[in-house]
Scaffold this motif. Structure first.
Motif, short mmCIF file in Angstrom:
data_model
loop_
_atom_site.label_atom_id
_atom_site.label_comp_id
_atom_site.label_asym_id
_atom_site.label_seq_id
_atom_site.Cartn_x
_atom_site.Cartn_y
_atom_site.Cartn_z
N ALA A 82 39.44 -1.67 28.27
CA ALA A 82 39.45 -2.14 26.90
C ALA A 82 38.45 -2.93 26.73
CB ALA A 82 40.85 -2.42 26.60
N ARG B 199 50.66 0.54 24.01
CA ARG B 199 49.16 0.02 23.97
C ARG B 199 49.13 -1.37 24.13
NH1 ARG B 199 49.41 5.00 19.31
NH2 ARG B 199 48.85 6.88 20.99
N ASN C 266 48.73 -2.70 27.80
CA ASN C 266 47.63 -2.15 27.64
C ASN C 266 46.68 -3.41 27.55
OD1 ASN C 266 45.61 -0.63 29.13
ND2 ASN C 266 44.59 -1.33 27.20
N ILE D 249 44.23 6.20 24.28
CA ILE D 249 43.68 5.07 24.63
C ILE D 249 42.36 5.53 25.21
CG2 ILE D 249 42.96 2.93 25.71
CD1 ILE D 249 45.56 2.03 25.31
N THR E 103 41.24 0.98 21.74
CA THR E 103 43.14 0.79 22.11
C THR E 103 43.89 -0.06 20.66
OG1 THR E 103 41.65 0.27 23.93
CG2 THR E 103 44.09 -1.31 22.93
N THR F 229 38.32 5.79 25.46
CA THR F 229 37.66 4.99 26.43
C THR F 229 36.84 5.46 27.45
OG1 THR F 229 39.81 4.57 27.19
CG2 THR F 229 38.97 3.05 25.82
#
Length: 403
Positions: A399, A263, A266, A319, A137, A323
């Motif tokens: 994350a 981001r 997030n 991301i 991230t 992830t």
């Protein structure tokens, strides 16, 4: 130096190399393409066709590059890739005819398979352990500035030099900045490997039906890659066709800050959001942005809204690209899995620049954007199905879930 400090230094180093990598190998192409087409007396659609062929070549080699990252270490692959990127860009700069330029573009995409996100994510999975998803991230947050920097930078450079010289300059950036940083990351990876073993990781989400879910993941990323590649390669000329004129470059420059903002959002508010849900949210934003653009054009506020929403979606998707596979399948064979995902994504994305270029000429901008929005809607449905299938597993945060 503590593990946390060294991890942060590695993320910043990767962030710099990803900005340069994406800027020189990817984002700059749409700015350089018209001049290249004019010099070689080709329709610009054929120059985008070169990129389509090159993306196919890059996709074909991605599983091999991922396997090398798993076997020999991602940092070594990044270092070799930097040399390859510099050579490939120099070949483009030396091109005196269309065939040589095509060879150079193919080499650029082959090198991209070794130096861009897939290999960088593999390095973070190998070296930062239980912090891998958080590290991914952070990396995408830094690298989100690539388009914001390189779209206007490339336009500015073309005011004082030709596209050949721009390619030579970009080759130098990869050789003189990226290569030393990747060599340092090789040492960092060795130090990280010598750290004490960590506790057993949380089990992957895809404990049952993993093969079906993996196929869906490849399809979902492929569809998203098609929409994203089509827009990113054409965003400036497309906005011009829609009546935005010179404002197109300014509007396109909002794309990068929107990626970065997504981001940050997030990191601040999405820590408890499972990776499959984040995939659905990010996929939804891309067709939504296209609908906004079609319905509001040529109004500047609508174009600004499009750039922000599309940037938010692709920012989150960067991301998810790291992830989601990590959350679903775990760290074992992570590099090769990313390689196969890249193969599917790039094979479909390869057609995007050429297809949209032809569609813009044959259908016009608005019908072409409706077609892209439909593809985006199918992508949303695929990721929704991945979410449904993974709900029986343990949904760890996108994350923060350990690797």
């Amino acid at each position: 130096m503590t593990a946390t400090t060294s991890n942060a230094a590695a993320i910043w180093a990767l962030g710099v190399t990803q900005i340069i990598g994406y800027g020189t190998l990817y984002y700059s192409f749409s700015i350089l393409a018209p001049g290249i087409a004019a010099e070689f007396e080709l329709a610009v659609e054929w120059v985008y066709g070169f990129m389509s062929l090159a993306l196919l070549a890059g996709g074909a080699i991605s599983p091999y590059a991922g396997g090398l990252a798993d076997k020999h270490g991602a940092a070594r692959v990044l270092s070799v890739g930097s040399i390859g990127a510099a050579v490939a860009l120099a070949v483009c700069g030396l091109a005196g005819n269309a065939y040589t330029f095509l060879a150079g573009v193919v080499l650029v995409e082959l090198a991209s398979s070794f130096v861009l996100y897939a290999t960088a994510f593999a390095l973070l999975a190998q070296a930062t352990g239980r912090q891998a998803q958080r590290s991914i991230t952070y990396l995408t947050l830094i690298a989100g500035f690539a388009s914001t920097i390189f779209w206007p930078l490339t336009s500015w450079l073309l005011q004082s030099m030709d596209w050949h010289q721009v390619y030579f300059l970009f080759a130098g950036l990869n050789l003189l900045i990226c290569l030393p940083l990747h060599l340092w990351l090789t040492r960092f990876a060795r130090i990280a490997a010598a750290r004490p073993s960590e506790p057993a990781p949380i089990e992957p989400l895809a404990k049952a039906g993993g093969d079906v879910i993996f196929v869906l993941v490849v399809i979902g990323f492929s569809l998203a890659g098609f929409v994203s590649a089509a827009i990113l390669f054409h965003i400036v000329p497309m906005l011009g066709l829609l009546g935005l004129g010179a404002s197109g470059v300014v509007v396109a420059s909002l794309f990068g800050p929107a990626q970065v903002a997504s981001r940050l959002i997030n990191m601040a508010f999405g820590k408890e959001l499972p990776a499959p849900i984040l995939a659905v949210v990010s996929a939804t934003m891309m067709p939504a942005a296209l609908v906004v653009l079609v319905l509001t054009t040529p109004a500047l506020p609508g174009a600004v809204a499009f750039a922000i929403i599309f940037g938010l979606g692709t920012g989150l998707f960067s991301i998810v690209a790291g992830t989601l596979p990590l959350a679903l399948f775990g760290k074992a064979g992570f590099g090769k899995r990313l390689g196969w995902i890249s193969l599917g994504r790039l094979c479909l994305s390869a057609a995007a620049p050429f297809a949209l270029s032809v569609a813009l000429g044959a259908l016009g901008p608005k019908p072409s954007l409706w077609v892209l929005a439909t593809v985006g809607a199918i992508c949303v449905a695929v990721f929704a199905e991945i979410w449904r299938r993974s709900r029986s597993g343990r949904l760890a945060p996108a994350a923060t879930q350990p690797a």
